[in-house]
Design a protein around this motif. Sequence first.
Motif, PDB file in Angstrom:
ATOM      1  N   GLU A   1     -56.957 -47.018 -50.465  1.00  0.00           N
ATOM      2  CA  GLU A   1     -55.795 -47.050 -49.577  1.00  0.00           C
ATOM      3  C   GLU A   1     -54.526 -46.597 -50.301  1.00  0.00           C
ATOM      4  O   GLU A   1     -53.749 -45.791 -49.775  1.00  0.00           O
ATOM      5  N   GLN A   2     -54.315 -47.088 -51.515  1.00  0.00           N
ATOM      6  CA  GLN A   2     -53.106 -46.719 -52.252  1.00  0.00           C
ATOM      7  C   GLN A   2     -53.150 -45.263 -52.706  1.00  0.00           C
ATOM      8  O   GLN A   2     -52.117 -44.584 -52.712  1.00  0.00           O
ATOM      9  N   LEU A   3     -54.322 -44.780 -53.089  1.00  0.00           N
ATOM     10  CA  LEU A   3     -54.455 -43.379 -53.483  1.00  0.00           C
ATOM     11  C   LEU A   3     -54.125 -42.460 -52.313  1.00  0.00           C
ATOM     12  O   LEU A   3     -53.414 -41.456 -52.469  1.00  0.00           O
ATOM     13  N   LEU A   4     -54.594 -42.814 -51.146  1.00  0.00           N
ATOM     14  CA  LEU A   4     -54.309 -42.004 -49.963  1.00  0.00           C
ATOM     15  C   LEU A   4     -52.812 -42.021 -49.639  1.00  0.00           C
ATOM     16  O   LEU A   4     -52.220 -40.979 -49.328  1.00  0.00           O
ATOM     17  N   LYS A   5     -52.213 -43.182 -49.733  1.00  0.00           N
ATOM     18  CA  LYS A   5     -50.795 -43.325 -49.411  1.00  0.00           C
ATOM     19  C   LYS A   5     -49.904 -42.609 -50.426  1.00  0.00           C
ATOM     20  O   LYS A   5     -48.958 -41.904 -50.057  1.00  0.00           O
ATOM     21  N   GLU A   6     -50.205 -42.756 -51.720  1.00  0.00           N
ATOM     22  CA  GLU A   6     -49.322 -42.255 -52.767  1.00  0.00           C
ATOM     23  C   GLU A   6     -49.593 -40.803 -53.160  1.00  0.00           C
ATOM     24  O   GLU A   6     -48.658 -40.074 -53.515  1.00  0.00           O
ATOM     25  N   GLU A   7     -50.860 -40.388 -53.117  1.00  0.00           N
ATOM     26  CA  GLU A   7     -51.195 -39.052 -53.609  1.00  0.00           C
ATOM     27  C   GLU A   7     -51.871 -38.166 -52.562  1.00  0.00           C
ATOM     28  O   GLU A   7     -52.199 -37.015 -52.839  1.00  0.00           O
ATOM     29  N   LYS A   8     -52.119 -38.717 -51.389  1.00  0.00           N
ATOM     30  CA  LYS A   8     -52.746 -37.967 -50.306  1.00  0.00           C
ATOM     31  C   LYS A   8     -54.101 -37.381 -50.720  1.00  0.00           C
ATOM     32  O   LYS A   8     -54.393 -36.209 -50.498  1.00  0.00           O
ATOM     33  N   VAL A   9     -54.911 -38.218 -51.333  1.00  0.00           N
ATOM     34  CA  VAL A   9     -56.303 -37.890 -51.632  1.00  0.00           C
ATOM     35  C   VAL A   9     -57.172 -38.957 -50.983  1.00  0.00           C
ATOM     36  O   VAL A   9     -56.939 -40.157 -51.184  1.00  0.00           O
ATOM     37  N   ALA A  10     -58.139 -38.533 -50.201  1.00  0.00           N
ATOM     38  CA  ALA A  10     -59.016 -39.473 -49.508  1.00  0.00           C
ATOM     39  C   ALA A  10     -60.357 -39.579 -50.225  1.00  0.00           C
ATOM     40  O   ALA A  10     -61.025 -38.572 -50.463  1.00  0.00           O
ATOM     41  N   VAL A  11     -60.722 -40.802 -50.587  1.00  0.00           N
ATOM     42  CA  VAL A  11     -62.030 -41.108 -51.150  1.00  0.00           C
ATOM     43  C   VAL A  11     -62.587 -42.291 -50.361  1.00  0.00           C
ATOM     44  O   VAL A  11     -61.880 -42.887 -49.546  1.00  0.00           O
ATOM     45  N   VAL A  12     -63.829 -42.639 -50.600  1.00  0.00           N
ATOM     46  CA  VAL A  12     -64.445 -43.744 -49.861  1.00  0.00           C
ATOM     47  C   VAL A  12     -64.625 -44.942 -50.786  1.00  0.00           C
ATOM     48  O   VAL A  12     -65.155 -44.794 -51.892  1.00  0.00           O
ATOM     49  N   PRO A  13     -64.183 -46.131 -50.375  1.00  0.00           N
ATOM     50  CA  PRO A  13     -64.403 -47.321 -51.201  1.00  0.00           C
ATOM     51  C   PRO A  13     -65.893 -47.560 -51.429  1.00  0.00           C
ATOM     52  O   PRO A  13     -66.704 -47.400 -50.507  1.00  0.00           O
ATOM     53  N   GLY A  14     -66.250 -47.967 -52.633  1.00  0.00           N
ATOM     54  CA  GLY A  14     -67.660 -48.210 -52.935  1.00  0.00           C
ATOM     55  C   GLY A  14     -68.287 -49.271 -52.070  1.00  0.00           C
ATOM     56  O   GLY A  14     -69.490 -49.247 -51.800  1.00  0.00           O
ATOM     57  N   THR A  15     -67.473 -50.222 -51.584  1.00  0.00           N
ATOM     58  CA  THR A  15     -68.001 -51.308 -50.757  1.00  0.00           C
ATOM     59  C   THR A  15     -68.486 -50.826 -49.394  1.00  0.00           C
ATOM     60  O   THR A  15     -69.179 -51.574 -48.697  1.00  0.00           O
ATOM     61  N   ALA A  16     -68.130 -49.603 -49.006  1.00  0.00           N
ATOM     62  CA  ALA A  16     -68.668 -49.060 -47.753  1.00  0.00           C
ATOM     63  C   ALA A  16     -70.178 -48.899 -47.835  1.00  0.00           C
ATOM     64  O   ALA A  16     -70.856 -48.792 -46.812  1.00  0.00           O
ATOM     65  N   PHE A  17     -70.720 -48.902 -49.064  1.00  0.00           N
ATOM     66  CA  PHE A  17     -72.143 -48.639 -49.272  1.00  0.00           C
ATOM     67  C   PHE A  17     -72.919 -49.878 -49.706  1.00  0.00           C
ATOM     68  O   PHE A  17     -74.080 -49.774 -50.100  1.00  0.00           O
ATOM     69  N   GLY A  18     -72.256 -51.036 -49.622  1.00  0.00           N
ATOM     70  CA  GLY A  18     -72.923 -52.274 -49.980  1.00  0.00           C
ATOM     71  C   GLY A  18     -72.124 -53.073 -50.986  1.00  0.00           C
ATOM     72  O   GLY A  18     -71.211 -52.546 -51.638  1.00  0.00           O
TER      73      GLY A  18
END
Length: 389
Positions: free
Chosen positions: A336-353
């Motif tokens: 969330e902070q990376l997207l807000k501050e640097e405009k790069v979207a990644v997926v949190p590891g917890t989305a996968f378990g």
Amino acid sequence: MNNYLANHVATLPPSGIRKFFDLVATMKDVISLGVGEPDFVTPWTVRESGIFSLEEGQTMYTSNSGLFELREELAHHLNKTLGLSYSPLGEILITSGASEAVDLVMRAVLEPGDVVLVPDPSYVSYAPCAILSGAKVNYVPTYAREDFRMRVEDLKKVYTPEAKLLVLSYPNNPTGAIMTREDLLPIADFVAEHDLLVLADDIYSDLTYDHTHVSFASLPGMRDRTLFVSGFSKSYAMTGWRIGYVAGHADLIQGMTKIHQYTMLCAPIMGQFAAIEALRSAHEAKDDMVKAYDRRRRLLVHGFRQMGLDCFEPLGAFYVFPDISKTRLSSEAFAEQLLKEEKVAVVPGTAFGPSGEGHIRCSYAYSIEQLQEALKRIGSFVERRLNNL
């Protein structure tokens, strides 16, 4: 109106991947490393075949099982590449993407009270499909120190007598881990001992680096216990064509076909013709894509390690799964902070378990230029964060 929803649907969480994808769609100048979709266009010969099928007027239903010609090509392909022998008459079912194949396996073999053993972390659909089939999920944790490979020791810890199905998804999404024959043999002994079925999701089997993929179904005694799932989306850059398949014992395939004929009826005919052409002529294009992914893979691994983050080197698929725990942010907060501050979207590891905590997933199915800029932005974010600790 939410009260009308079935409870198991109302309580089902949305995909952690799509959550960030939908958020990115509302922002400008974002570099997204979130979605696992090839940035290549479907090879021209394959597109041409699909176009020609339309020009010929091929717009009708096919057999529920799919075009026989495609099932024949797949039988030949699986035998040649993986040493698997399946009859196109009753042991191969063409589906609307590999995702439908996963759903069909779950619905055909699971009953309320059954338990599915799912590797953790792994693709987001397995647990929800199991739950929608009335089953429960026991996660089998995997660890970076073990190269994210499933071990019998960890499988034993979560096994219960109610377990009926084991999911094996290698090369793995999100980690990029693989399983060698030596890794798989103890798992096969465990499967036989406990009379389990196996859903082998081999969708990334063509996308391996420095290793040859070994299918679980090829191991002694595992062919009839295994439902082999794959498709054309990743290997041939055909995500939008929605062509997948499942191969296995005729009795199990017949059960899945019953569900398929009452729901999807058949996979799109144009996509099936395109898939035939992919198997016949797109080998060179596929190899070129794998070489490009390999270059990108090495770029990202090197980039994350230069930032001071531990990063497992993926040996398959097109994802890296760096460890961000040094930043003392949760996976969700980091993303969330990376997207807000640097405009790069990644997926949190917890989305996968649950075992994905402390990691993020980054797809490298993007151009070198995009990846380089993304690394620059992520590096700035990580540097600021570490300096402020």
